[in-house]
Write a protein that holds these residues in place. Structure first.
Motif, mmCIF file in Angstrom:
data_model
loop_
_atom_site.group_PDB
_atom_site.id
_atom_site.type_symbol
_atom_site.label_atom_id
_atom_site.label_comp_id
_atom_site.label_asym_id
_atom_site.label_seq_id
_atom_site.Cartn_x
_atom_site.Cartn_y
_atom_site.Cartn_z
ATOM 1 N N VAL A 1 -5.324 3.846 3.470
ATOM 2 C CA VAL A 1 -6.470 4.522 2.882
ATOM 3 C C VAL A 1 -7.610 5.062 4.151
ATOM 4 O O VAL A 1 -7.833 4.291 4.777
ATOM 5 N N SER A 2 -7.862 6.287 4.192
ATOM 6 C CA SER A 2 -8.750 6.823 5.181
ATOM 7 C C SER A 2 -10.198 6.049 5.109
ATOM 8 O O SER A 2 -10.465 5.664 4.114
ATOM 9 N N GLY B 1 -4.031 4.901 -1.902
ATOM 10 C CA GLY B 1 -3.363 3.492 -2.310
ATOM 11 C C GLY B 1 -2.237 3.419 -2.958
ATOM 12 O O GLY B 1 -1.323 2.388 -2.629
ATOM 13 N N THR B 2 -1.908 4.577 -3.634
ATOM 14 C CA THR B 2 -0.471 4.470 -4.095
ATOM 15 C C THR B 2 0.651 5.129 -3.460
ATOM 16 O O THR B 2 1.607 4.647 -3.261
ATOM 17 N N ARG B 3 0.220 5.796 -2.431
ATOM 18 C CA ARG B 3 1.203 6.343 -1.305
ATOM 19 C C ARG B 3 1.184 5.990 0.087
ATOM 20 O O ARG B 3 1.292 6.365 0.982
ATOM 21 N N LEU B 4 1.006 4.519 0.037
ATOM 22 C CA LEU B 4 0.925 3.662 1.235
ATOM 23 C C LEU B 4 2.188 4.016 2.444
ATOM 24 O O LEU B 4 1.772 4.094 3.312
ATOM 25 N N ALA B 5 3.391 4.012 1.613
ATOM 26 C CA ALA B 5 4.481 4.182 2.483
ATOM 27 C C ALA B 5 4.429 5.659 2.959
ATOM 28 O O ALA B 5 5.287 5.610 3.923
ATOM 29 N N VAL C 1 -10.345 -1.442 -6.605
ATOM 30 C CA VAL C 1 -9.046 -1.521 -5.835
ATOM 31 C C VAL C 1 -8.135 -2.347 -6.426
ATOM 32 O O VAL C 1 -7.110 -2.253 -6.392
ATOM 33 N N SER C 2 -8.763 -3.265 -7.339
ATOM 34 C CA SER C 2 -7.912 -4.102 -8.032
ATOM 35 C C SER C 2 -6.971 -3.172 -9.120
ATOM 36 O O SER C 2 -5.930 -3.623 -9.293
ATOM 37 N N LEU C 3 -7.646 -2.234 -9.652
ATOM 38 C CA LEU C 3 -6.895 -1.352 -10.653
ATOM 39 C C LEU C 3 -5.694 -0.589 -10.073
ATOM 40 O O LEU C 3 -4.863 -0.476 -10.456
#
Length: 162
Positions: free
Chosen positions: A107-108, A97-101, A128-130
């Motif tokens: 997210v797999s 979720g942090t490395r989306l780019a 997810v919100s965190l």
């Protein structure tokens, strides 16, 4: 390098920060385990290079009783034996979720299935919100060059009360 802009000395930024902190409190008060919250926040902050957030989450986790071994191994959680399967699922979600780019898949499905195996609906919502919130906090810290080192455990909670 000095801080570029102090978000706590600007009226608009202070109003934003209070609302942002309110969102953080919703997550903090959720059923997602506190240890997981700190591990997730620490890992995202490591990836994003936010010294202030790394400082904050290491110190808050330590003050809450987290072991130094686990804190030191967060960056290498896949190569460690000290994290539960649930924590590993949360850390995998955090990284993806942090490395989306960096990944075309986001997210797999495999990671999502592991998260859903270990966390109920409220915990998943908090997780997810965190991930979204800590990434936003990291960006605020990195953009303004907020440095790590001066945070003391409990400062966040104290600031919310003022």
């Amino acid at each position: 390098m000095d801080i570029r802009f102090d978000l706590f000395e600007n009226e608009l930024a202070t109003r934003f920060a209070k609302r942002f902190a309110g969102a953080a409190l919703v997550i903090q008060d959720s059923p997602l385990p506190k240890a997981t919250q700190e591990l997730v926040s620490l890992r995202a902050s490591q990836i994003n290079g936010c010294g202030h957030c790394i400082d904050m989450h290491v110190k808050e986790a330590a003050a809450a009783g987290e072991s130094a071994v686990r804190l030191h191994l967060v960056a290498a959680w896949r190569e460690s034996t000290v994290f539960t399967e649930a924590e590993q699922a949360a850390l995998a979600l955090t990284e993806e979720g942090t490395r989306l780019a960096d990944a075309s898949h986001g997210v797999s499905d495999e990671t999502w299935a592991l998260v859903r195996k270990h966390y109920d609906d409220d915990q998943t919502a908090a997780l997810v919100s965190l991930v979204a919130l800590i990434n936003a906090a990291n960006r605020l810290g990195v953009i303004t060059r907020r440095k790590g080192g001066s945070y003391e455990a409990g400062m966040f909670t104290t600031a919310l009360k003022s």
